[in-house]
Design a protein around this motif. Structure first.
Motif, PDB file in Angstrom:
ATOM      1  N   GLN A   1      -6.118  45.496  55.673  1.00  0.00           N
ATOM      2  CA  GLN A   1      -5.260  45.183  54.526  1.00  0.00           C
ATOM      3  C   GLN A   1      -4.152  44.236  54.963  1.00  0.00           C
ATOM      4  O   GLN A   1      -3.568  44.418  56.036  1.00  0.00           O
ATOM      5  N   VAL A   2      -3.904  43.258  54.128  1.00  0.00           N
ATOM      6  CA  VAL A   2      -2.873  42.270  54.405  1.00  0.00           C
ATOM      7  C   VAL A   2      -1.969  42.167  53.178  1.00  0.00           C
ATOM      8  O   VAL A   2      -2.450  42.043  52.057  1.00  0.00           O
ATOM      9  N   GLN A   3      -0.690  42.221  53.403  1.00  0.00           N
ATOM     10  CA  GLN A   3       0.270  42.029  52.307  1.00  0.00           C
ATOM     11  C   GLN A   3       0.966  40.689  52.467  1.00  0.00           C
ATOM     12  O   GLN A   3       1.302  40.285  53.586  1.00  0.00           O
ATOM     13  N   LEU A   4       1.160  40.025  51.348  1.00  0.00           N
ATOM     14  CA  LEU A   4       1.880  38.761  51.317  1.00  0.00           C
ATOM     15  C   LEU A   4       3.028  38.892  50.311  1.00  0.00           C
ATOM     16  O   LEU A   4       2.820  39.381  49.200  1.00  0.00           O
ATOM     17  N   VAL A   5       4.174  38.421  50.706  1.00  0.00           N
ATOM     18  CA  VAL A   5       5.343  38.497  49.834  1.00  0.00           C
ATOM     19  C   VAL A   5       5.957  37.111  49.726  1.00  0.00           C
ATOM     20  O   VAL A   5       6.423  36.555  50.724  1.00  0.00           O
ATOM     21  N   ARG A  26       0.593  40.705  58.618  1.00  0.00           N
ATOM     22  CA  ARG A  26      -0.189  40.699  59.855  1.00  0.00           C
ATOM     23  C   ARG A  26       0.083  39.397  60.616  1.00  0.00           C
ATOM     24  O   ARG A  26       0.553  38.413  60.060  1.00  0.00           O
ATOM     25  N   ARG A  27      -0.282  39.421  61.886  1.00  0.00           N
ATOM     26  CA  ARG A  27      -0.080  38.228  62.700  1.00  0.00           C
ATOM     27  C   ARG A  27      -1.023  37.124  62.233  1.00  0.00           C
ATOM     28  O   ARG A  27      -2.211  37.370  62.003  1.00  0.00           O
ATOM     29  N   ILE A  28      -0.487  35.916  62.114  1.00  0.00           N
ATOM     30  CA  ILE A  28      -1.303  34.797  61.664  1.00  0.00           C
ATOM     31  C   ILE A  28      -1.490  33.793  62.797  1.00  0.00           C
ATOM     32  O   ILE A  28      -0.689  33.740  63.731  1.00  0.00           O
ATOM     33  N   PHE A  29      -2.550  33.016  62.665  1.00  0.00           N
ATOM     34  CA  PHE A  29      -2.901  32.027  63.672  1.00  0.00           C
ATOM     35  C   PHE A  29      -3.201  30.707  62.984  1.00  0.00           C
ATOM     36  O   PHE A  29      -3.446  30.656  61.779  1.00  0.00           O
ATOM     37  N   THR A  30      -3.205  29.667  63.770  1.00  0.00           N
ATOM     38  CA  THR A  30      -3.493  28.346  63.235  1.00  0.00           C
ATOM     39  C   THR A  30      -4.890  28.299  62.622  1.00  0.00           C
ATOM     40  O   THR A  30      -5.161  27.489  61.739  1.00  0.00           O
ATOM     41  N   THR A  31      -5.767  29.169  63.048  1.00  0.00           N
ATOM     42  CA  THR A  31      -7.133  29.181  62.544  1.00  0.00           C
ATOM     43  C   THR A  31      -7.275  29.919  61.214  1.00  0.00           C
ATOM     44  O   THR A  31      -8.370  29.997  60.658  1.00  0.00           O
ATOM     45  N   ASN A 105      -9.994  37.432  50.411  1.00  0.00           N
ATOM     46  CA  ASN A 105      -8.836  36.646  49.993  1.00  0.00           C
ATOM     47  C   ASN A 105      -7.729  37.590  49.549  1.00  0.00           C
ATOM     48  O   ASN A 105      -7.920  38.401  48.647  1.00  0.00           O
ATOM     49  N   TYR A 106      -6.586  37.475  50.173  1.00  0.00           N
ATOM     50  CA  TYR A 106      -5.432  38.276  49.787  1.00  0.00           C
ATOM     51  C   TYR A 106      -4.406  37.390  49.094  1.00  0.00           C
ATOM     52  O   TYR A 106      -4.232  36.212  49.455  1.00  0.00           O
ATOM     53  N   TRP A 107      -3.730  37.993  48.111  1.00  0.00           N
ATOM     54  CA  TRP A 107      -2.763  37.263  47.308  1.00  0.00           C
ATOM     55  C   TRP A 107      -1.421  37.988  47.282  1.00  0.00           C
ATOM     56  O   TRP A 107      -1.372  39.224  47.325  1.00  0.00           O
ATOM     57  N   GLY A 108      -0.374  37.182  47.168  1.00  0.00           N
ATOM     58  CA  GLY A 108       0.930  37.761  46.940  1.00  0.00           C
ATOM     59  C   GLY A 108       1.131  38.049  45.463  1.00  0.00           C
ATOM     60  O   GLY A 108       0.242  37.792  44.639  1.00  0.00           O
ATOM     61  N   GLN A 109       2.312  38.556  45.138  1.00  0.00           N
ATOM     62  CA  GLN A 109       2.584  38.942  43.753  1.00  0.00           C
ATOM     63  C   GLN A 109       3.029  37.753  42.909  1.00  0.00           C
ATOM     64  O   GLN A 109       3.062  37.840  41.676  1.00  0.00           O
TER      65      GLN A 109
END
Length: 117
Positions: A1-5, A26-31, A105-109
């Motif tokens: 699970q990934v949350q975006l704000v 979560r930790r993100i990478f250039t990829t 695909n995760y989305w923010g609010q």
């Protein structure tokens, strides 16, 4: 699970600037493929800007030369710098990440951007 704000939206006059921020849980990478989308009233959601997994950047024709997408991997954050805003940029802006580990695909609010003429 990934949350975006998302944050940074607001009301601005035409010609003004805003910077949107998207914090990822979560930790993100250039990829990681990440981007910004928007949905204007009565319209479908559309791509604004995207960074893909091989370093490519895509902008909607309507924002080229005015918007810039960037990322700060150590901060797990992506940004959308929006300059010379126009009333037609008024929309709810959403942050998106294609998480490779579950191919979801995760989305923010969303954050509202309103540009007055």
């Amino acid at each position: 699970q990934v949350q975006l704000v998302e944050s940074g939206g607001g009301l601005v006059q035409a010609g003004g600037s805003l910077r949107l921020t998207c914090a990822v849980s979560r930790r993100i990478f250039t990829t990681n493929t990440m981007g910004w989308y928007r949905r204007a009233p009565g319209k479908q959601r559309e791509l604004v800007a995207r960074m893909d997994d091989v370093g490519g950047i895509t902008y909607a024709d309507s924002v080229k030369g005015r918007f810039t997408i960037s990322r700060d991997n150590p901060k797990n954050t992506i940004y959308l710098q929006m300059n010379n805003l126009k009333p037609e940029d008024t929309a709810v802006y959403y942050c998106n990440i294609l998480w490779p580990y579950d191919r979801t695909n995760y989305w923010g609010q969303g954050t509202q951007v309103t540009v007055s003429s």
